[in-house]
Design a protein around this motif. Sequence first.
Motif, PDB file in Angstrom:
ATOM      1  N   VAL A 199      -3.430 -14.829  -0.147  1.00 35.65           N
ATOM      2  CA  VAL A 199      -4.488 -13.830  -0.281  1.00 35.65           C
ATOM      3  C   VAL A 199      -3.839 -12.444  -0.282  1.00 35.65           C
ATOM      4  O   VAL A 199      -3.128 -12.082   0.661  1.00 35.65           O
ATOM      5  N   VAL A 200      -4.090 -11.672  -1.334  1.00 37.21           N
ATOM      6  CA  VAL A 200      -3.593 -10.298  -1.402  1.00 37.21           C
ATOM      7  C   VAL A 200      -4.667  -9.374  -0.837  1.00 37.21           C
ATOM      8  O   VAL A 200      -5.748  -9.231  -1.409  1.00 37.21           O
ATOM      9  N   ALA A 201      -4.364  -8.787   0.305  1.00 39.41           N
ATOM     10  CA  ALA A 201      -5.269  -7.841   0.967  1.00 39.41           C
ATOM     11  C   ALA A 201      -4.442  -6.623   1.374  1.00 39.41           C
ATOM     12  O   ALA A 201      -4.498  -6.164   2.510  1.00 39.41           O
ATOM     13  N   ALA A 202      -3.689  -6.122   0.409  1.00 38.17           N
ATOM     14  CA  ALA A 202      -2.681  -5.097   0.696  1.00 38.17           C
ATOM     15  C   ALA A 202      -3.143  -3.691   0.344  1.00 38.17           C
ATOM     16  O   ALA A 202      -2.319  -2.788   0.159  1.00 38.17           O
ATOM     17  N   GLY A 203      -4.457  -3.490   0.242  1.00 33.36           N
ATOM     18  CA  GLY A 203      -4.988  -2.158   0.033  1.00 33.36           C
ATOM     19  C   GLY A 203      -4.394  -1.485  -1.191  1.00 33.36           C
ATOM     20  O   GLY A 203      -4.310  -2.064  -2.280  1.00 33.36           O
ATOM     21  N   ALA A 204      -3.961  -0.239  -1.013  1.00 34.06           N
ATOM     22  CA  ALA A 204      -3.445   0.558  -2.126  1.00 34.06           C
ATOM     23  C   ALA A 204      -2.188  -0.033  -2.751  1.00 34.06           C
ATOM     24  O   ALA A 204      -1.821   0.331  -3.870  1.00 34.06           O
ATOM     25  N   TRP A 205      -1.516  -0.940  -2.060  1.00 35.15           N
ATOM     26  CA  TRP A 205      -0.286  -1.559  -2.548  1.00 35.15           C
ATOM     27  C   TRP A 205      -0.551  -2.852  -3.326  1.00 35.15           C
ATOM     28  O   TRP A 205       0.372  -3.464  -3.845  1.00 35.15           O
ATOM     29  N   SER A 206      -1.808  -3.270  -3.416  1.00 32.74           N
ATOM     30  CA  SER A 206      -2.129  -4.549  -4.060  1.00 32.74           C
ATOM     31  C   SER A 206      -1.743  -4.566  -5.527  1.00 32.74           C
ATOM     32  O   SER A 206      -1.246  -5.578  -6.049  1.00 32.74           O
ATOM     33  N   GLY A 207      -1.962  -3.452  -6.222  1.00 34.25           N
ATOM     34  CA  GLY A 207      -1.627  -3.390  -7.646  1.00 34.25           C
ATOM     35  C   GLY A 207      -0.141  -3.574  -7.890  1.00 34.25           C
ATOM     36  O   GLY A 207       0.275  -4.269  -8.831  1.00 34.25           O
ATOM     37  N   GLU A 208       0.670  -2.953  -7.066  1.00 36.23           N
ATOM     38  CA  GLU A 208       2.127  -3.084  -7.217  1.00 36.23           C
ATOM     39  C   GLU A 208       2.573  -4.527  -7.023  1.00 36.23           C
ATOM     40  O   GLU A 208       3.459  -5.020  -7.721  1.00 36.23           O
ATOM     41  N   LEU A 209       1.963  -5.217  -6.058  1.00 34.19           N
ATOM     42  CA  LEU A 209       2.320  -6.615  -5.823  1.00 34.19           C
ATOM     43  C   LEU A 209       1.971  -7.483  -7.021  1.00 34.19           C
ATOM     44  O   LEU A 209       2.776  -8.295  -7.480  1.00 34.19           O
ATOM     45  N   LEU A 210       0.767  -7.306  -7.547  1.00 39.09           N
ATOM     46  CA  LEU A 210       0.334  -8.148  -8.653  1.00 39.09           C
ATOM     47  C   LEU A 210       1.107  -7.834  -9.931  1.00 39.09           C
ATOM     48  O   LEU A 210       1.235  -8.696 -10.811  1.00 39.09           O
ATOM     49  N   ALA A 211       1.628  -6.627 -10.035  1.00 37.58           N
ATOM     50  CA  ALA A 211       2.437  -6.278 -11.205  1.00 37.58           C
ATOM     51  C   ALA A 211       3.676  -7.160 -11.311  1.00 37.58           C
ATOM     52  O   ALA A 211       4.199  -7.380 -12.416  1.00 37.58           O
ATOM     53  N   THR A 212       4.142  -7.704 -10.186  1.00 41.46           N
ATOM     54  CA  THR A 212       5.313  -8.592 -10.240  1.00 41.46           C
ATOM     55  C   THR A 212       5.000  -9.890 -10.970  1.00 41.46           C
ATOM     56  O   THR A 212       5.904 -10.613 -11.374  1.00 41.46           O
ATOM     57  N   LEU A 213       3.717 -10.186 -11.140  1.00 40.72           N
ATOM     58  CA  LEU A 213       3.304 -11.353 -11.923  1.00 40.72           C
ATOM     59  C   LEU A 213       2.857 -10.960 -13.328  1.00 40.72           C
ATOM     60  O   LEU A 213       2.336 -11.794 -14.082  1.00 40.72           O
ATOM     61  N   GLY A 214       3.011  -9.675 -13.660  1.00 37.30           N
ATOM     62  CA  GLY A 214       2.548  -9.211 -14.957  1.00 37.30           C
ATOM     63  C   GLY A 214       1.054  -8.991 -15.012  1.00 37.30           C
ATOM     64  O   GLY A 214       0.473  -8.865 -16.102  1.00 37.30           O
ATOM     65  N   LEU A 215       0.404  -8.911 -13.857  1.00 39.66           N
ATOM     66  CA  LEU A 215      -1.043  -8.672 -13.799  1.00 39.66           C
ATOM     67  C   LEU A 215      -1.293  -7.187 -13.520  1.00 39.66           C
ATOM     68  O   LEU A 215      -0.651  -6.600 -12.649  1.00 39.66           O
ATOM     69  N   ALA A 216      -2.225  -6.600 -14.252  1.00 39.31           N
ATOM     70  CA  ALA A 216      -2.534  -5.178 -14.080  1.00 39.31           C
ATOM     71  C   ALA A 216      -3.854  -5.035 -13.326  1.00 39.31           C
ATOM     72  O   ALA A 216      -4.935  -5.149 -13.904  1.00 39.31           O
ATOM     73  N   LEU A 217      -3.748  -4.813 -12.037  1.00 38.08           N
ATOM     74  CA  LEU A 217      -4.932  -4.595 -11.187  1.00 38.08           C
ATOM     75  C   LEU A 217      -5.155  -3.091 -11.089  1.00 38.08           C
ATOM     76  O   LEU A 217      -4.272  -2.368 -10.626  1.00 38.08           O
ATOM     77  N   PRO A 218      -6.325  -2.598 -11.499  1.00 37.19           N
ATOM     78  CA  PRO A 218      -6.546  -1.144 -11.480  1.00 37.19           C
ATOM     79  C   PRO A 218      -6.890  -0.619 -10.088  1.00 37.19           C
ATOM     80  O   PRO A 218      -7.969  -0.103  -9.830  1.00 37.19           O
ATOM     81  N   VAL A 219      -5.940  -0.768  -9.171  1.00 35.60           N
ATOM     82  CA  VAL A 219      -6.079  -0.247  -7.810  1.00 35.60           C
ATOM     83  C   VAL A 219      -4.893   0.678  -7.559  1.00 35.60           C
ATOM     84  O   VAL A 219      -3.743   0.284  -7.772  1.00 35.60           O
ATOM     85  N   LYS A 220      -5.174   1.918  -7.146  1.00 36.78           N
ATOM     86  CA  LYS A 220      -4.097   2.877  -6.925  1.00 36.78           C
ATOM     87  C   LYS A 220      -4.397   3.688  -5.666  1.00 36.78           C
ATOM     88  O   LYS A 220      -5.546   3.786  -5.221  1.00 36.78           O
ATOM     89  N   PRO A 221      -3.353   4.292  -5.069  1.00 41.98           N
ATOM     90  CA  PRO A 221      -3.568   5.062  -3.840  1.00 41.98           C
ATOM     91  C   PRO A 221      -4.323   6.367  -4.106  1.00 41.98           C
ATOM     92  O   PRO A 221      -4.041   7.060  -5.080  1.00 41.98           O
TER      93      PRO A 221
END
Length: 365
Positions: A199-221
């Motif tokens: 489960v990714v519950a990393a707040g503002a850092w969630s987008g950076e984590l998912l980017a490692t899978l090539g997924l673009a989550l529009p969440v930013k600090p």
Amino acid sequence: MKQETIIIGGGIIGLLSAYQLANAGQQVVLLESGETGSEASWAGGGIVSPLYPWRYSPAVTALAHWSQDFYPGLGESLRAHTGVDPEVHETGLYWLDLEDEEDALTWASAQGRPLQRVAMEQVHAAVPVLGEGFSNAVFMPGVANVRNPRLLRALRVALAGMANVRIVEHCPVTGFLHEGGRVLGVQTAKGEMRGERVVVAAGAWSGELLATLGLALPVKPMKGQMILFKCAEDFLPSMVLAKRRYAIPRRDGHVLVGSTLEDVGFDKTPTEDALDSLRATAAELLPALADAEVVRHWAGLRPGSPDGVPYIGEVPAYKGLWLNCGHFRNGLVLAPASCQLLTDLILGRKPTLDPAPYAVAGRLL
């Protein structure tokens, strides 16, 4: 050791997700890059309501209303079990000089919420320290604030006492273990960890984590700065909000004034400009604060997302990868409902709320 659920992130969403899943009998390991409860969840004001609830979508409203009803019981349960009181403090909330007052009242009527116009002389009688110069007010009784640092501490103590929970701090996650479209675990600074789901519950850092899978989550600090004053316990009886700034009383007389909204990346350094601006707001709202000492000034990073609608559910492209993130300004407000919904979905139970508005499918860029 194989874990049922690995949760990335030790803020309110991660901690409460772990608490809900563990209470349902799941094995949980919670990973936090620093120390639990030390980022945005700690830094917020803790108002148990969106700042302007009528400006949000029904998706946010549904989570907010469920959570508002849940908070008093959660606070009492945590206090009883841990000895740490999250201080769910019902003070009501005054909005001053709203540009969209009619919209607010129409929304409240449709939602069955007790929002009403109040004459300014009544407001000044109820809040004698309020500044002059305001023309109109609406008031909603029953709105609470929670003392978020204590809520986070209470959850941390509760989890520490559960045999089926392991908390690993100072353990940054650097990527995911995956094979054949399924996530099998995570790569961390302390080695690989495998589990049935992540489960990714990393707040503002969630987008950076998912980017490692090539997924673009529009969440930013999105940076927010706050200041804290110490006043008499009866100084401010209710929360007040004007021009997107607010003052929040704690039970012991501390008063928070916030907050800024800044798009400056991952920089959370407090600035003199923000301090001056917040002090000016404080003096305008509550003139007695003009000469008060600022006890503390800090900044946090909100997980900014489109329309503030969080992502709650499994990622279609990667089985076993779940999201509970993107709550923007309302992480504390929406946490109980968000974490309950996540738990329902993971366990295959009938969901507490309709999960469709928060589903991940079609919402990644």
